[in-house]
Design an enzyme around this catalytic site. Structure first.
Site, PDB file in Angstrom:
ATOM      1  CE  LYS A 130       8.756  -5.537 -14.021  1.00 21.79           C
ATOM      2  NZ  LYS A 130       8.099  -6.242 -12.945  1.00 21.79           N
ATOM      3  CG  LEU A 181      -2.050  -1.201   1.100  1.00 21.48           C
ATOM      4  CD1 LEU A 181      -2.986  -0.811   2.391  1.00 21.48           C
ATOM      5  CD2 LEU A 181      -2.817  -1.364  -0.249  1.00 21.48           C
ATOM      6  CB  VAL A 190       3.041  16.357 -25.392  1.00 21.04           C
ATOM      7  CG1 VAL A 190       3.732  15.279 -26.180  1.00 21.04           C
ATOM      8  CG2 VAL A 190       1.556  15.968 -25.398  1.00 21.04           C
ATOM      9  CG  ASP A 194       8.619  -4.145   1.403  1.00 23.71           C
ATOM     10  OD1 ASP A 194       8.795  -4.782   0.486  1.00 23.71           O
ATOM     11  OD2 ASP A 194       9.082  -3.060   1.733  1.00 23.71           O
ATOM     12  CE1 TYR A 221       8.661  -0.777 -14.398  1.00 24.69           C
ATOM     13  CE2 TYR A 221       8.962   0.294 -16.489  1.00 24.69           C
ATOM     14  CZ  TYR A 221       8.386  -0.607 -15.611  1.00 24.69           C
ATOM     15  OH  TYR A 221       7.475  -1.643 -15.809  1.00 24.69           O
ATOM     16  CB  SER A 273       5.180   0.402 -12.452  1.00 24.86           C
ATOM     17  OG  SER A 273       4.334   1.364 -12.126  1.00 24.86           O
ATOM     18  CG  LEU A 291      -0.188   9.894 -21.766  1.00 24.51           C
ATOM     19  CD1 LEU A 291       0.494  11.373 -21.539  1.00 24.51           C
ATOM     20  CD2 LEU A 291       0.380   9.260 -23.042  1.00 24.51           C
ATOM     21  CG  ASN A 321      -1.685  -2.807 -19.220  1.00 24.05           C
ATOM     22  OD1 ASN A 321      -2.206  -3.852 -18.597  1.00 24.05           O
ATOM     23  ND2 ASN A 321      -0.708  -3.171 -20.051  1.00 24.05           N
ATOM     24  CB  THR A 339       7.385  -3.735 -18.738  1.00 21.62           C
ATOM     25  OG1 THR A 339       7.429  -2.386 -19.822  1.00 21.62           O
ATOM     26  CG2 THR A 339       8.830  -3.640 -18.238  1.00 21.62           C
ATOM     27  CG  ASP A 340       6.372  -2.646 -24.097  1.00 25.34           C
ATOM     28  OD1 ASP A 340       6.774  -1.846 -22.899  1.00 25.34           O
ATOM     29  OD2 ASP A 340       5.698  -2.230 -24.917  1.00 25.34           O
ATOM     30  CD  GLU A 341       8.787   1.265 -20.335  1.00 30.02           C
ATOM     31  OE1 GLU A 341       9.949   1.963 -19.891  1.00 30.02           O
ATOM     32  OE2 GLU A 341       7.785   1.859 -20.065  1.00 30.02           O
ATOM     33  CG  ASP A 353      11.736  13.311 -25.126  1.00 24.51           C
ATOM     34  OD1 ASP A 353      11.117  12.865 -24.486  1.00 24.51           O
ATOM     35  OD2 ASP A 353      12.437  13.117 -26.183  1.00 24.51           O
TER      36      ASP A 353
END
Length: 348
Positions: A159, A33, A211, A57, A155, A83, A195, A185, A130-132, A286
């Site tokens: 992962k 949480l 952006v 945890d 990040y 994330s 986003l 997602n 993730t795809d990252e 950016d």
């Protein structure tokens, strides 16, 4: 099945818990949480006879041993993670601790509990990634199950490390592991820093909508309910040791995606000054190491699992906008507790 879900109070996790309970599974949630793990996302499920909750945890081995003894899960679905890429750039330590160390501790607790049971039969350790972790693509092509890892943010690096640990515990100790990678997602119960809810809620508040850079970066968007449907397929018929990719086959440039969201909010919640919400879009500096494009080839996943994403992503996006407009009781407390959007600093 008796399923243990880590990170079950988070965005994807809470949607997964709903689906699992709806399918008749017994579900025990482990969640620390933190700011993005919200009890409000699960509160309506608290009286469900198949639901149990443990605030803990995943780096706490003693707590995990207690939970495994109390629950005796046949499957672990591991979603607990830090994330948000922006947060990982400002404070990577928490990402290493939760995503890497936490995954290690969870693997050790799972291995100890299941080794003591005497059999791997029917058990699953499903690790949600993730795809990252694959880095970035050019303008064409898709990542596959065989794509090499090339993470470019704290990040994604954390992962990637957790993925390697999971596969190593499968190869070395025989733990029945499955690794799932998904694209971006969106949907209900997503924390406002991401986003889609950020654009919707900034538009509703009449704020400027940032952006990054040119906004020409491309993402493949997957509705969270499609993702969790895929994860449930892994629970039922995924093959241990395999990797599965879940993408929406719905690639959009970030700037186009934001304009689309603004138009949908225009329809439901027009600005008080009559201007379109898109008029408040501003381009900001950016993000460091911002990947240009991600896309996943889901052919093998669809063939093996019989899974596929929604065929009507426009309807899914409209439903998502409606959900945030209609559920202020969920997101308003987040701001009442002190969360604020980052200040918008327009590029010169």
């Amino acid at each position: 099945m008796n399923v243990l879900v880590t990170g079950g109070a988070g965005f994807i996790g809470s949607n997964l818990v709903r689906r699992l309970l709806g399918q008749g599974h017994q579900v025990a949630v482990v969640d620390k949480l933190t700011y993005a793990g919200r009890w409000a996302s699960l509160e309506e499920l608290s009286s469900h006879p198949g639901f149990r909750f443990f605030q803990a945890d995943i780096t706490d081995r003693m707590a995990l041993d207690h939970i495994f003894a109390a629950v005796s899960p046949e499957a672990v679905m591991h979603l607990a993670a830090e994330s948000h890429v922006d947060r990982s750039i400002l404070g990577p330590a928490a990402f290493v601790q939760t995503n890497l160390v936490g995954t290690f501790v969870l693997l050790e607790a799972t291995l100890a509990a299941w080794t003591g049971s005497g059999s791997w039969a029917g058990k699953r350790f499903i690790h949600v990634s993730t795809d990252e972790v694959f880095g970035e693509l050019g303008e064409v092509g898709q990542f596959t199950e065989e794509s090499r890892y090339a993470p470019r943010s704290p990040y994604s690096a954390s992962k990637a490390g957790s993925d390697h640990l999971v596969r190593a515990w499968g190869t070395t100790y025989g733990l029945p592991v499955l690794v799932a990678h998904s694209s971006n997602n969106y949907g209900p119960f997503q924390f406002p820093e991401k986003l889609v809810p950020q654009v919707i809620l900034r538009a509703m508040a009449g704020e400027r909508i940032p952006v990054y850079g040119s906004g020409l970066q491309v993402r493949d968007w997957l509705h969270v309910e499609d993702h969790v449907a895929g994860l449930c397929c892994l629970l039922e018929r995924g093959n241990p040791g395999e990797t599965y990719l879940f993408g929406g086959n719905h690639e959009r440039r970030n700037l186009d995606w934001v304009h689309d969201l603004c138009r949908r909010v225009d329809d439901r919640h027009p600005a008080s000054d009559g201007r379109p919400h898109a008029s408040r879009i501003v381009h900001v500096v950016d993000r460091p190491g911002h990947d240009f494009r991600y896309a996943l080839d889901t052919t093998q996943t669809q063939r093996e699992l019989g899974w596929q994403p929604s065929r009507d992503p426009d309807r899914r996006l409209a439903e998502t906008v409606d959900w945030y407009l209609d559920h202020e009781e969920w997101w308003r407390p987040i701001f009442d507790e002190g969360y604020r959007f980052q200040e918008v600093r327009e590029t010169s």
